[in-house]
Every structure is written in structure tokens, then in C-alpha cells.
Design an enzyme around this catalytic site. Sequence first.
Site, PDB file in Angstrom:
ATOM      1  CG  HIS A 279      -1.816   1.172   1.339  1.00 45.75           C
ATOM      2  ND1 HIS A 279      -3.145   1.132   0.997  1.00 45.75           N
ATOM      3  CD2 HIS A 279      -1.585   2.444   1.762  1.00 45.75           C
ATOM      4  CE1 HIS A 279      -3.683   2.336   1.185  1.00 45.75           C
ATOM      5  NE2 HIS A 279      -2.750   3.139   1.662  1.00 45.75           N
ATOM      6  CD  GLU A 280       1.448   3.650   3.659  1.00 42.29           C
ATOM      7  OE1 GLU A 280       1.664   4.714   3.046  1.00 42.29           O
ATOM      8  OE2 GLU A 280       0.396   3.438   4.288  1.00 42.29           O
TER       9      GLU A 280
ATOM     10  CG  HIS B  13       0.635   9.025  -6.968  1.00 43.81           C
ATOM     11  ND1 HIS B  13      -0.532   9.321  -6.294  1.00 43.81           N
ATOM     12  CD2 HIS B  13       0.541   9.684  -8.146  1.00 43.81           C
ATOM     13  CE1 HIS B  13      -1.282  10.113  -7.050  1.00 43.81           C
ATOM     14  NE2 HIS B  13      -0.652  10.344  -8.182  1.00 43.81           N
TER      15      HIS B  13
ATOM     16  CG  HIS C  43       0.348   6.286  -0.795  1.00 45.35           C
ATOM     17  ND1 HIS C  43      -0.667   6.941  -1.454  1.00 45.35           N
ATOM     18  CD2 HIS C  43      -0.219   5.738   0.325  1.00 45.35           C
ATOM     19  CE1 HIS C  43      -1.798   6.792  -0.772  1.00 45.35           C
ATOM     20  NE2 HIS C  43      -1.551   6.062   0.294  1.00 45.35           N
TER      21      HIS C  43
END
Length: 680
Positions: free
Chosen positions: A471-472, A478, A475
Site C-alpha cells: 500500500h505505502e 505515485h 503511494h
Amino acid sequence: MAIYSNPFLTDNPIMHGAIPFHQIQTEHFEPAILKGMEIQNKEIDAIVNHPSVPDFTNTIVALEKSGAILHQVSTVFGNLLSAETSDEMQAVAERVMPLLSEHSNNITLNEKLFARIKTVYEQTDPNTLNQEERMLLQTTYDGFIRSGANLNPEQKERFRQISSELSVLTLRFSQNNLKETNHYELELQEDQLEGLPESSVQTYAQIAQEKGKKGYIVTLQAPCFVPFMKYSKQRELRRQLYMAYNTQCTHDNEYNNLKIVKQLVNLRLERAKLLGFNTVADYVLTRRMAENSKNVYQLLNQLLDAYTPTALKEVEEVEALAKELEGKDFQLMPWDWAYYSEKLKEKKFNLNEEALRPYFELNKVIAGVFGLATRLYGITFQENKDIPVYHPDVNVYEVFDKDGSFLALLYTDFHPRASKRSGAWMTSYKEQWKDEKGNSRPHVSITMNFTKPSTDRPALLTFSEVNTFLHEFGHALHGMFANTTYQSLSGTNVFWDFVELPSQIMENFAIEKEFLNTFAQHYETGENIPEEMIQRLVDASNFNIAYACLRQLSFGLLDMAWYTRTEPFEGDVRSYEKQAWAKTQILPVCEETCMTVQFSHIMAGGYAAGYYSYKWAEALDADAFSLFKEKGIFNPETANSFRENVLSKGGTEHPMILYKRFRGKEPNIDALLRRNGIMN
């Protein structure tokens, strides 16, 4: 400390302009922040007093480029306040946060500056600007309006006061949370360890040793709390730990957040009303994909209706097993849920999270996650021990693009400590932008609180920790793929209900056999994770999924209840909370517990009227990942399209336009319902 020796105010000779953490002392922050504000004030004066007619370059771009030093130092300070804080750091924060708030207000409430921005906004032909320039102009103008530029002098003064008070209160809320978490210890004796896995016993022994005590100590940090609730046979101790966790910041001590919650909620409402909105949600959602409260509630209620029948069956099934094991009069309580759920999972799927740990050694997981990015996007990672870090636990990697060019720095910080807040997050120490010198690449960080290595074992992760890592890391991608001209539009600077798409789409890989087979090897034998274990993992992926969904919906409904209010709140925080999420509660409710007082996301972390975005983005990620499934999960064309149309674009266009460009259509919740087995 003399200004000239301040590392924030001297030339940085470190590779890639990395932060000189090895030189930074706590006493450097305050003078650097003050100097940064002084420099930006001069830059603002130069814009205001520019002799030429206001235009996009001499006003909008000049404002965008102002405050570089202040942005740098306040970014490092804010990040370390979460990841490596101290009493001294928090004392500095108490002093500088109101100053930073005042400085920000001095800019956005500067009438002459706004007059120039308004002139550019009203008189520039949009056709003379490209898409990103139009977006920068729009967000700059909107930002000033939303920060009070159109208020009268009396209202502006009140706006300033509110901003200052909020900056202090959010800081205090977070500090109380961290201190209350660190304050608690549950001491165990040898005869109270029954049911606990060896890895947890070692962790608890290690904590006691570090604290100079004998025996075993359980804290409220996730790597301690979660396995205890899941495996401990000591029901009374589970109750104690559950109540300690869920009553944090409610006790009659200096860490109580009940009053602060009321102040935060009421000040945000007053600010929204000053700006002409009925509620905080009305103010917030004008800059979101959801657009308004009606659309948020439509999503939350759709999911509530879809998942509640299944959630009720899931709870019945767990309770039936508990009664079978403990007797027909047994009543399932919240502190029993994790324990008997785990028993049922073992029974149904022959799957125990602890049995998976040996296959998820941290270094192997890192290699697996980095390898996934290499396979999808062609990027590579090289650890560089010459680049300074802020704590010995932190590693830093140079990231190179598929053509070999430098893409980003990535800092990783995996383990809990008293100086770090709980949870997991991604942040940037430096964002990306383009200027006359070229494409200035970002420095990104992912911070987590994973199981630590013990004296005789490396760090072995749970499956849920692997999920959190993915999940992290999503990010981080991104941030690292950012490729825009303007810093304020780059990377994760997007609508909050879009920012979770890049993170949540990565979680889909966690149960893909092709991915797991690239890294999941037993840390002692080197054997690959058995095929049947992967299959059990896949089979169990929707275990209690509806109950988990209702839990997320409860947080979304609680958030919306606080921020769709039209009148100040003077009631009882706990009672209001229980009423707000009543429709999502299936297990018995404990009157003393309170989530709101430790709900940093919505009280201190920017998710006010925005927590729904996790479920919003989940609908997006299920829909988006269905394209990966259709084309092949490692398909480079699909990955490249996601990079080009979503990850690299930041906030340069409306997110729905970017999403449709990637996916070819608007999303709906059908893919999510199918993935979760709620709909065939």
C-alpha cells in the site's frame, strides 16, 4: 547556533541534494524557519510591487516558486515530528506552528497579492495556457478564495485566529496520542503466555529487556497489540488490552483529547461558515471527486446495504465457533473477535498468519516489492549507504528509470520506536518539479511499524504487514513517477479521494501466485512458499471481508457525522460517536471506548470529511486492477498506461479524466463487489 552554520541555510553538497540529516540538530529548525519566512516575505513583496501588468509568469509562477527554503525546512521538520520526534522537537513545534500558520495567512490574506492573482484569473485567455498552467491558475485562485481572500477585515482577523488555534490543537492532539500509546505497558508472567506464537513471546521479552525489566511487556504498538488480540488465550488480559487501546486519550490526565475534539470540530465549522459553507464537508468536498455529501453518503450506504447481510453471517459463524469451544452461554465481545476469527480461519482454510511469517522475511519482501516495480515499470533500486539518514533503522535507495536515468530517492523506515507515531504512511522530503535547470527529481519516504527482528530471528512480517508495505509503496510510486512542471501539482498532490488509488491497487498483488513466487521463501530453508499455502491464502482472501468493510464504513460515517454538522458541538463525544456509526456495529458496544479521540486521520491528519476516500478508492482500484487481470498482472503496456495516465500526472488534470484515459470508462462498485464475493 549561528545562522551561517545552519545546514538548511548553506549550500548542500550531498548527492542528489539529499537532506543532510547527519548535520541537522533540533536547534537548527527554528532559526531556519524564521529565515525562510523572512526570505519568502521579500519574494511576496517583489511580486506585489512588480512594475509590470500582472500575468501568469510574474504572478502565478513567481508565487509558485516562492518560499523554497521555508518549504524545505518545514517539510523536514513536519516529517521528523512524526517519524523521529522528541520533547525538544515538540517544544519547537509548539512555538513555530502558530508562526507558520500566521505566515501562511499573511500570504493568502494579502489584498494586493490577491488583486494581482484575480486580475490574471479574470483576464488571461485560457487558450494561451497549456493544461497544467490552467490547472495551476485555477488551484491558486481557488486556494486563495478558500483561505479567506474574499473576507472582510473583521472576518479575516477571525480566520487568522482560527487557523492559529487549529495549528496548535492538531499538534497537541497528535502529541497526546503518541504519549498515551507510549505510556501503556501490560506486564506478563510466564504462565500468561499461553497461545502466543514464539515470535510474539520473543518481542515481548525484548521490550521488557529494553525497558530494564524482567518478564514480558506488551505495548499498544501494532506489532505487539495485534498478535496478542489474535492469539492470547487469556480472555481477561485481552479485555484489558482492548480497553487500554480503545480508551486512549479519554482518561483524566494530561493526554485527554475529549475537549480538543470539540474545539477542532467547532473551529473547523466556524471557518467553513466564515467562507460561506453550511458544513465542513461542503467546504472540503468541492475539491474532491465525490463533489458533495450526498454522493459520499450514497457510496457509504450502497456498501452498507451490500455488505451488512454477509457481515451478520460472518459474525454468526465466529460466534458459533466460540460457543462450540467455550459453551452455549458464551457472549462474543469485541476483545474476542480477533481471537475466534483466527480460530475459524484456521479451521476453514487451515491457514494461520503465524505459519506464513517464515516466508515473509523483511529483506525478501523488500526484494519482492522492488522486483514487482522492476517487472511492471522497468525501474531499479540501489541502496546507497553514503546518503545520510535520520535514524539507524532507515535505509535509502537510489531509484533508476528503465533508461538508466536517476528517478528518485526512496527512504524506508520499517520498525516501531518511542519517537515514531503509530501507523504507516508515505511522505516526501522533496517533491518533483521542472525548471530551467531540468527535471528536479523527488525524495520519497515510506514509514511503517512492522515486527522488529529479535535476537535470533530476522524481521518476519505478517501477511497484513506485507499488504501495508504494498500500500505505502504504491503511494511511493505515485511520488517517484511524478513528472510535472509545478511542484504544487506533482506526485500525490491530487484530490484526496483519488490519492488512495495508486496505493490500494498495489495491494491486489498480495494474493497473486505469480508475485508471491518471486520472493516468498522460507528464511531458514530457502524453500518457496508451498503452492497449497498460496491457494489457502487466495481462498481466505475474502474471509470476514464484509465485517472489515463495515469497520471501514463505521470510520467513514463517524467522520461525516462530525463534519456535516451545521451547529457547534457541545454534547458528549462518546455518545455522539456511538450514535454516528450505530448502523455498522454488530458486536456489543462498550460505553467507555472512544475512537474519535485517537482518530488522527480526521482530527489531525487532513482527512476531515475525507475518510470515505479509502472506500471510494477501493471501488476505483478494484475496477482498475480488473484491467491488469484481463491483460496479465505483469503486462507492461497496462502498467505503462497506468504510469503515464495516472502516476506521472499528479494534479494536472481532474482525476476522473485521468482515470477514464487509463481505464476507458467511468468506474462503478461492481468490480469491488465481485472481488469480495458479494456479487457473482
